[in-house]
Design an enzyme around this catalytic site. Structure first.
Site, PDB file in Angstrom:
ATOM      1  CE  LYS A 280      -4.025  -1.567   2.309  1.00  0.00           C
ATOM      2  NZ  LYS A 280      -5.045  -1.560   1.286  1.00  0.00           N
ATOM      3  NE  ARG A 354     -10.908  -9.694  -2.508  1.00  0.00           N
ATOM      4  CZ  ARG A 354     -11.192  -8.533  -3.417  1.00  0.00           C
ATOM      5  NH1 ARG A 354     -11.692  -9.035  -4.408  1.00  0.00           N
ATOM      6  NH2 ARG A 354     -11.286  -7.414  -2.855  1.00  0.00           N
TER       7      ARG A 354
HETATM    8  N1  BES Z   1      -8.073  -3.604   4.264  1.00  0.00           N
HETATM    9  C1  BES Z   1      -8.530  -3.325   3.052  1.00  0.00           C
HETATM   10  C2  BES Z   1      -9.661  -2.482   2.686  1.00  0.00           C
HETATM   11  C3  BES Z   1      -9.763  -1.255   3.415  1.00  0.00           C
HETATM   12  C4  BES Z   1      -9.227   0.004   2.811  1.00  0.00           C
HETATM   13  C5  BES Z   1     -10.413  -1.036   4.541  1.00  0.00           C
HETATM   14  C6  BES Z   1      -9.286   1.293   3.404  1.00  0.00           C
HETATM   15  C7  BES Z   1     -10.631   0.391   5.176  1.00  0.00           C
HETATM   16  C8  BES Z   1     -10.008   1.303   4.319  1.00  0.00           C
HETATM   17  C9  BES Z   1      -8.268  -4.168   2.061  1.00  0.00           C
HETATM   18  O1  BES Z   1      -7.712  -5.560   2.473  1.00  0.00           O
HETATM   19  C10 BES Z   1      -7.736  -3.933   0.745  1.00  0.00           C
HETATM   20  O2  BES Z   1      -6.490  -3.495   0.559  1.00  0.00           O
HETATM   21  N2  BES Z   1      -8.582  -3.905  -0.194  1.00  0.00           N
HETATM   22  C11 BES Z   1      -8.125  -3.547  -1.686  1.00  0.00           C
HETATM   23  C12 BES Z   1      -8.744  -4.314  -2.503  1.00  0.00           C
HETATM   24  C13 BES Z   1      -8.261  -4.243  -3.809  1.00  0.00           C
HETATM   25  C14 BES Z   1      -6.778  -4.491  -4.015  1.00  0.00           C
HETATM   26  C15 BES Z   1      -9.001  -4.967  -4.880  1.00  0.00           C
HETATM   27  C16 BES Z   1      -9.014  -1.936  -1.618  1.00  0.00           C
HETATM   28  O3  BES Z   1      -9.783  -1.696  -1.277  1.00  0.00           O
HETATM   29  O4  BES Z   1      -8.143  -1.079  -2.239  1.00  0.00           O
HETATM   30 MN    MN Z   2      -5.631  -5.230   1.745  1.00  0.00          MN
END
Ligand code: BES
Ligand code: MN
Ligand code: ZN
Length: 499
Positions: A280, A354
């Site tokens: 990230k 997931r």
């Molecule tokens: N934990 C995150 C989702 C999230 C993002 C929760 C911001 C709270 C605030 C999740 O694991 C994630 O990183 N999801 C990605 C999915 C994408 C790679 C398809 C996202 O939301 O960007």
């Molecule tokens: Mn994630």
């Protein structure tokens, strides 16, 4: 904090503060009228000066009102009586507690049960107030270097009854609401604990402690070697890059006959989500200490229903892992086999929730569940779609979805349903594997839910995406919200009452 009831004459009650409502245009509530009469018109006199107009959430603290035993009377604005509703009552309750907190009144007589709140009954109003009062008084201080200076403690709040006959209803509601708030506070504490302390092992310890604290709860922990035997290749792939071993945590609350089918709740417990090799951006990565809020809500809900001695069987499951990059971490492009036998192409290691949940959701088939609800901070896209007010709801069963919608509307811990139509499934088709773990930018929350739907065909299931509702990051006001413990506790209570 102790909650009780009183049915005496408010002006004569010995207490440090009396809370009474004023409607818009300075229309007095019944208790405000009584105090006005006792004080020979003092309340109306103050109102005529215009310092408060009875608008919702206004407050005015009066001292030494003549012929009133309590040294303080806190007037709170209830707004227009004709449009009074549950949302407004909840916010008025918050306004009241922040004033009570400021003056640190040791005990308070709260005369707001008489307020008009649409169709809502006394039990609802009581629960609403206990929940908001406890939320207003909550603070997370475990991480401070020394314990915070002790302000004079607020010890008790009593609810004034219009009629002694209401005592049983209000007292019962207090007991139930108190149990709920114990669960909410537990969820907040765990969720607020940072990732250097709150590891998967920490979550396991918290669950084991719950099993020790409540006779109704039995906790089991599956270690990585156990998960290997079960073929949980997706789950295990998430923590390959972490030094913290993954855990699958199972808490069983036995409130009904052993053979009675359970309701199951499954929480995402990513104790830190760096994204893994699909790292990230650094800017707000720290928020990802909250990627275990689903797990925290499962712990909190289990605690609340154990406190309530809910006469039902409930299984709480936590899929706990840390998502970190390293030479051992899974790579974008890796293909793993899930417990269900289906294979997944991991195109983005940041879509890890997931991967954990699919194996946990296959595992819970063995409980022969009535319903399964998973709770996860699953997608940033859910925050974009619904903001911070509604939790995203997805379900393969209309009845389950509607039950959750009703529980949410009733408690104001609301959800909004989104579709998981077959059409969306094409976005996660994979050339080599049975599916891929991302479906592109479009409908990100829906494709995540569609992924989970492929593992939940054997039972009635709902998925709650709490990415927008579980915590707020707001400077010194940041913190876990405790959502959706209220929703889940209400949903389970409603099911128990159906039987
Ligand atoms: N934990 C995150 C989702 C999230 C993002 C929760 C911001 C709270 C605030 C999740 O694991 C994630 O990183 N999801 C990605 C999915 C994408 C790679 C398809 C996202 O939301 O960007
Ligand atoms: Mn994630
Ligand atoms: Zn995540």
């Amino acid at each position: 904090m102790e909650y009780g009831t009183k049915a005496g004459i408010p002006s004569k009650t010995r207490t440090q503060c009396i809370v009474v409502g004023i409607y818009e245009d300075n229309q007095l509530s019944p208790t405000a009228k009584l105090l006005d009469k006792a004080s020979k018109g003092h309340i109306r006199k103050v109102l005529r000066r215009g310092d408060i107009q009875g608008k919702a959430n206004q407050t005015l603290l009066l001292h030494d009102v003549p012929n009133v035993n309590s040294p303080r009377v806190l007037l709170v604005g209830l707004g227009n009586i004709d449009t009074a509703d549950d949302h407004r009552f909840a916010s008025v309750t918050m306004a009241a507690i922040s004033q009570i907190k400021k003056i640190s009144a040791k005990n308070t007589l709260c005369c707001l049960l008489e307020a008009e709140v649409g169709e809502k009954d006394l039990a609802w109003k009581t629960t609403c107030m206990v929940e908001r009062f406890e939320a207003g008084l909550y603070s997370f201080t475990d991480m401070k270097g020394k314990p915070p200076e002790s302000t004079p403690a607020i010890e008790s709040i009593d609810f004034q009854l219009a009629d002694k006959a209401d005592q049983d209803e209000v007292s019962a509601a207090i007991t139930q609401a108190k149990a709920l708030t114990i669960g909410i506070a537990a969820a907040k504490d765990v969720a607020n604990t940072p990732a250097n302390i709150c590891t998967p092992a920490y979550l396991a310890t918290a669950a084991i402690q719950l099993g020790k604290d409540y006779d109704s709860i039995t906790t089991t922990i599956l270690e990585e070697k156990d998960m290997e035997k079960l073929g949980m290749g997706a789950f295990l792939s998430v923590s390959l890059g972490s030094d913290e071993p993954a855990k699958l945590i199972i808490m069983q609350h036995k409130g009904a006959k052993p053979r009675a089918k359970p309701h199951v709740i499954v929480g995402k417990g990513v104790t830190f989500d760096s994204g893994g090799i699909s790292l990230k951006p650094g800017g707000t990565m720290y928020e990802m200490i909250y990627d275990m809020c689903g797990a925290a809500s499962v712990l909190g809900t289990m605690k609340a229903i154990a406190e309530q001695q809910l006469p039902m069987n409930v299984v709480g499951v936590i899929a706990a892992a840390e998502n970190m990059p390293s030479g051992k971490a899974s790579r974008p492009g890796d293909i793993v086999k899930t417990m269900s036998g289906q294979t997944v192409e991991i195109l983005n290691t940041d879509a890890e929730g997931r991967l954990l949940l699919c194996d946990a959701l296959t595992y819970v088939e063995k409980f022969n569940p009535v319903t399964v609800i998973d709770i996860a901070t699953l997608t940033g896209a859910c925050l974009i779609a619904l903001g911070t007010h509604a939790t995203g709801l997805f379900s393969n069963a209309d009845e389950v979805a509607n039950n959750l919608i009703n529980a949410g509307n009733n408690t104001l811990d609301r959800v909004w349903r989104l579709p998981i139509w077959e059409e969306y499934q094409t976005q996660i088709k994979s050339a080599f594997a049975d599916m891929q773990n991302v479906g592109g930018r479009d409908a990100g929350s829906i494709t995540a839910a569609c992924f989970l739907a492929r593992y939940t065909k054997k039972y009635r299931w709902a998925h709650l995406d709490i990415a927008g509702t579980a915590y707020k990051w707001a400077g010194l006001n940041k913190g876990a919200t405790g959502r959706p413990v209220t929703l889940l506790t209400q949903y389970l209570n409603d099911r128990a009452n159906e039987n």
